[in-house]
Design an enzyme around this catalytic site. Structure first.
Site, PDB file in Angstrom:
ATOM      1  CG  ASP A 239      -1.476  -7.730   1.159  1.00 12.14           C
ATOM      2  OD1 ASP A 239      -0.704  -6.798   1.466  1.00 12.14           O
ATOM      3  OD2 ASP A 239      -1.247  -8.937   1.384  1.00 12.14           O
ATOM      4  CG  HIS A 240      -0.232  -0.639  -0.400  1.00 10.77           C
ATOM      5  ND1 HIS A 240       0.868  -0.610  -1.221  1.00 10.77           N
ATOM      6  CD2 HIS A 240      -0.883   0.535  -0.618  1.00 10.77           C
ATOM      7  CE1 HIS A 240       0.900   0.531  -1.879  1.00 10.77           C
ATOM      8  NE2 HIS A 240      -0.168   1.248  -1.554  1.00 10.77           N
TER       9      HIS A 240
END
Lengths: 465, 571
Positions: A437-438
């Site tokens: 999850d950036h």
């Protein structure tokens, strides 16, 4: 037997159930002159009707029907209508219960010509998997596709309670697992979500099974199934598939679908790494006899790497903050019959490799028996998915909602490698690919995490500490 | 058993009437009497009288006149009795009889051993309607789908158990004081204590430990009602194993409650409990749920009231032993097969409600003094409610009405029987047509019925050699029902196609309990379908469901029977 036949025959015989005119099946049927067990279909009561709801069965299983007699009341998009039987016979098995919905043209009941065949038809409607194969073997014209666990006796709840109890859910009310005590709504939900109450552990008063236990059990399957891949793919998927048909999602599959779509709202990215595993393989060979598994080794290595990179063990719950998890719980995807589940190795960084291996074995056994407790499958902070044992060299995983990262592990394979000193040699190499999850985990975080992980795996002495 | 759920719809009205009224004009009572439809009708005349005369004048004037009248009729010397009529039991039946007796000019006394109002007001219809009103609203607020369809948004609905319980209790006390005041206002003597018959036309009453008083009356009506019936083997502790008496106090809302019996009482309580968040298990001795209802209605009701709710059920089983929860153990219920008597299952639940019907309350009535033997506790009566003694002879001047005679255990039936008796003792022969008495179950939606069920009608038709037809209409086609988004429902008419006689009407749907009266009145008055189908109904109303029902019937009788075509009236 059933499975073997099934795979062999499926391509040519499936999809014939409702159109028994073509192919070898058609022949066999015409030979079989006495088509004794017929299906009653959901009729099209209006031009716009696509599915119908069973309002009520006017006849019960075992009742005699004459031609033209009303059997069932169906609610279409327009009105409630009585549906008549086209044939004489006995209502052998009801396949769609009152209140159930069935698409137009699908079977809703079986009609037996004589009383003797009722049992046969019932048996058919009950045997769940391997139906297609049974069909091939016995050359019976009609089958029930998906079976409701039809109830033989008069009082449905009572008898089913008695038959199901296989001593799984142990609580005070169950007399040591002899009976299942579940609240009315829990029972209803279990039927709806197709959860076997025998596998659910009750958390209600006196240990009874309540609705949330059933929901949790159903969700367990869903969470697990949300993962893209799994080791040890059994072959449950192949059983009973009819080619050329449209099969609606089960509730669980519907939830998986929603979860998958939901995962699209998370901005993910992927970083891959190739890790040399000669040292790890050697270690594995050495301690395999002590019950250590490769999965446990990988989990341990991952956990140790995570300990140094807490951000990769974090997640983003609200879109505004990092949630740094206090423990490192490695969830590992496992394929079980009919789905996927992610047993969790809790505190994998702290527990020693031998205990971890034992724990893993215990979890897998429990998973297969569908006895995992919620905390044993939904507390993962980082997920591992390994398809290496199938020879898959690289793949890519979808991030399960609620976690920060998942690592897809490929097979460790010998490769010709050029080393820095200009020599060429053989090394075992494994590709890993992390999806993250950036919002909370950036490229540099993953890169350094992978570097650490590679270091640990390439020099695995820490794993046995 | 039926008496618990009758007459609900009148309750909110009466409540309202009382509030506005009690504050302004505490003495003028007749308007309060609205809580009972029958009473209201019966009281229409006296209301007029009352408005132009004081209470005392009214009663005394009524007295002298009527006593002489009754003296003429019976040749009994006046003043030889303390009263013209004594009623034992001040429930709805006794109250109805008392009011009508006063209207007819009888000197009337009513003996009450417990509280005025009896089962209906204190432990039955009235408080249960308060709970059902709450459950109906909760159900609506919780139905996200329903709200959404109406375009409404409601945040999570919750409730306060004590508040709900208080509402039920307050309602009962209000109605009780209404009843008491209405009788006092009319000059009915309320005698306190348990009444018993000591001989012909002679009654004693008194509180326990006090000397008995003996009073005489020309006629005596027994109206002692009923109590919850608890089968053998069931231990009621009032906390975890309860009857409707306890349940109406709503001292707890258990997570899981078993309801033994799926008749009116059980069904209504299942509606209340599931709306308040309980899960329910029905235990029914017969093979199907709701055995008292027309099968078709029962099936539909099950589809709407049972299947989608958090309810499961065991049918064809007896609960042979029910042990209350104690020492950390749950309530245990042992079930046996109703036919084979073999043990079937054991249930462990948080509470059990015994709703297996009601037993007559006739012990200690002194019936042995007049040679009357009860049958399973019920006082045997003929069609005019006259008590029959052990030799099959009528006991002169003694009547029994309501649950105590078991003819039709409904509050309003008791009242109607009481009025019928008063009619007889004041010189007009009267036989009540029980087939015209409606019954209702106040679930959401409601169930109501009058007359015969389809199987009963078919059986009768076979015996008497006539034809039976059935007509049905759905609430789905009714504008008002659809406006409320409550299209689920069915009205069913069972009739004779040869002469248009209405044999039975059954309704399941929104406000069914209010809708039934058009049919019950038609039966009571002998109105035929070919006549009533020309009656006009306001549009759009739920009553059009019945309009359509009558219109869809196919009667062979040629012309409207006894109603002459009236003169054209223009306005």
């Amino acid at each position: 037997m059933a499975h073997i036949l099934q795979t062999a025959f499926l391509p040519s015989t499936s999809a014939l159930r409702r159109t028994p005119i073509s192919g070898s099946k058609g022949k066999s049927q015409s030979l079989q002159v006495k088509a004794k067990i017929r299906e009653i279909f959901m009729p099209a009561l209006s031009s716009t009707m696509t599915e119908g709801k069973i309002v009520s069965w006017m006849k019960s299983e075992g009742d005699k029907l004459s031609k033209g007699e009303s059997v069932v009341v169906v609610e279409s998009d327009k009105a409630d209508m009585d549906v008549e039987s086209f044939h004489e016979g006995f209502l052998a098995a009801i396949m769609v219960e009152e209140g159930g919905v069935a698409p137009v043209g699908s079977a809703i009941a079986l009609l037996a010509e004589t009383e003797d065949e009722i049992a046969e038809a019932k048996a058919k409607s009950q045997s769940s998997s391997g139906i297609s194969s049974a069909q091939v073997v016995e050359e019976k014209p009609k089958q029930k596709e998906e079976s409701e666990p039809a109830v033989p006796a008069v009082a449905p709840t009572v008898s089913s309670i008695k038959t199901v109890a296989v001593g799984s859910a142990v609580h005070p009310a169950s007399e040591g697992g002899k009976r299942i005590v579940a609240s009315p709504y829990a029972k209803k939900l279990a039927k709806e979500l197709k959860v076997d109450l025998g596998t659910v552990v009750g958390t209600g008063p006196m240990g009874r099974i309540v609705a949330k236990d059933v929901e949790a059990a159903a969700a367990a399957g869903v969470v697990a199934a949300a993962l893209p891949a799994s080791p040890a793919i059994a072959a449950p998927v192949t059983s009973g598939i009819e080619l050329g048909t449209v099969v609606p999602f089960t509730t669980m599959q519907g939830a998986v679908s929603r979860n998958m779509v939901e995962s699209l709202s998370v901005p993910t990215f992927r970083v891959g790494y190739t890790i040399t595993t000669n040292a790890l393989d050697a270690l594995y060979k050495k301690i395999k006899s002590k019950g250590v598994t490769m999965t446990a080794l990988l989990a341990k290595a991952t956990a140790l790497a995570l300990a140094q990179h807490p951000v990769v063990n974090s997640c983003c719950r609200d879109g505004n903050s990092f949630t740094y998890n206090s423990s490192i719980n490695i969830a590992v995807a496992v394929a079980i019959d009919g789905g996927l589940i992610t047993p969790v190795l809790q505190d994998a960084d702290k527990v020693d490799i031998y205990t971890l291996s034992r724990k893993w074995k215990e979890l897998v056994d429990k998973a297969r028996a569908k006895q995992l407790q919620p905390h044993e499958y939904n507390t993962g902070t980082f997920t591992l998915s390994n398809l290496g044992m199938f020879g898959v060299d690289r793949f890519d995983a979808i991030l399960p909602p609620g976690t920060g990262a998942i690592m897809a592990v490929g097979a460790s394979q010998p490769a010709v490698v050029a080393s820095k000193d200009g020599r060429i040699g053989m090394k075992n190499q494994m590709q890993v690919n992390v999806t993250a999850d950036h919002r909370v985990i950036y490229g540099a975080d993953l890169a350094s995490f992978l570097q650490t992980l590679a270091k640990i795996i390439e020099d695995p002495k820490d794993l046995t500490l | 058993m039926h008496s618990i759920c009758s007459q609900a719809t009148a309750v909110p009205r009466s409540n309202f009437a009382f509030d506005s009224h009690a504050l302004a004009l505490p003495i003028s009572k007749p308007i309060n009497l609205r809580f009972c439809g029958l009473r209201k009708e019966a009281f229409g005349f006296s209301g007029l009288t009352h408005s132009c005369s004081s209470r005392v004048q009214f009663t005394s004037r009524g007295h002298s006149k009527r006593i002489s009248a009754s003296a003429e009729n019976n040749g009994t010397p006046p003043k030889s009795f303390d009263y013209d009529l004594i009623i034992i039991g001040a429930g709805v039946g006794g109250h109805g009889a008392a009011l009508h007796a006063v209207e007819k000019g009888l000197r009337t006394a009513i003996i009450e051993g417990d509280v005025v109002g009896g089962t209906c007001v204190n432990r039955g219809c009235v408080p249960s309607k308060a709970l059902l009103a709450v459950s109906g609203k909760m159900r609506e607020l919780q139905s996200e789908h329903h709200m959404k369809a109406l375009g409404l948004q409601v945040s999570a609905a919750g409730y306060d158990r004590q508040g709900v319980a208080d509402h039920a209790n307050n309602l009962a006390s209000k109605i009780r004081s209404n009843l008491t005041n209405s009788m006092k206002a009319l000059g009915v003597d309320i005698l306190t204590g348990f009444g018993a018959i000591v001989g012909p036309q002679k009654v004693k009453y008194g509180k326990v430990g006090f000397p008995d008083n003996i009073v005489t009356a020309k006629d005596i009506i027994i109206a002692t009602g009923s109590i919850p019936f608890v089968p053998k083997g069931i231990e009621v502790d009032g906390k975890t194993v309860i009857t409707s008496d306890h349940a109406l106090k709503l001292e707890s809302v258990p997570d899981w409650i078993a309801i033994v019996g799926s008749g009116y009482i059980g069904l209504e309580f299942s509606d209340v409990y599931t709306a308040l968040g309980s899960e329910v298990t029905f235990i029914e001795a017969l093979d199907q749920l709701m055995p008292g209802f027309d099968p078709e209605i029962g099936k539909l009701a099950q589809r709407v009231l049972i299947n989608p709710r958090k309810i499961d059920y065991h049918t064809g089983v007896f609960a042979t032993k029910i042990t209350p929860a104690k020492d950390g153990k749950p309530v245990t219920i042992e079930l046996i097969d109703a036919k084979t008597k073999e043990p079937k299952d054991t249930l462990e639940v948080d509470a059990a409600l015994i709703a297996t019907g009601r037993a007559p309350f006739t012990n200690g009535l002194g019936l042995e003094n007049i040679n009357v033997v009860t049958q399973r506790g019920f006082v045997p009566v003929d069609e005019r409610m006259r008590v029959i003694d052990a030799n099959g002879n009528l006991v002169p001047h003694l009547y029994c009405i309501g649950d105590a005679n078991g003819k039709m255990m409904l509050a309003h039936a008791a009242s109607a029987q009481g009025i019928s008796v008063v009619e007889q003792v004041t010189g007009r022969d009267h036989v009540l047509n029980h087939l015209s008495i409606p019954a209702a179950c106040f679930t959401h939606p409601e169930i109501s019925m009058v007359g015969l069920t389809e199987p009963q009608a078919r059986e009768k038709a076979e015996k008497e050699g006539f034809e039976v037809s059935v007509a049905k209409t759905s609430f789905k086609a009714n504008t008002k029902a659809l406006a409320e988004n409550e299209g689920e429902g069915l009205a069913k008419l069972i009739y004779r196609p040869d002469n248009g006689e209405i044999l039975g009407v059954h309704i399941f749907g929104l406000h069914a309990a209010d809708l039934i009266h058009e049919a019950s009145n038609a039966i009571a008055l002998g109105t035929r379908i070919q006549d009533i189908k020309f009656a006009v109904h306001a549009h759009p109303t739920l009553s059009e469901v019945l309009d359509e029902l009558f219109k869809s019937a196919k009667v062979k009788a040629a012309a409207p029977s006894h109603v002459p075509v009236s003169e054209p009236v223009a306005v």
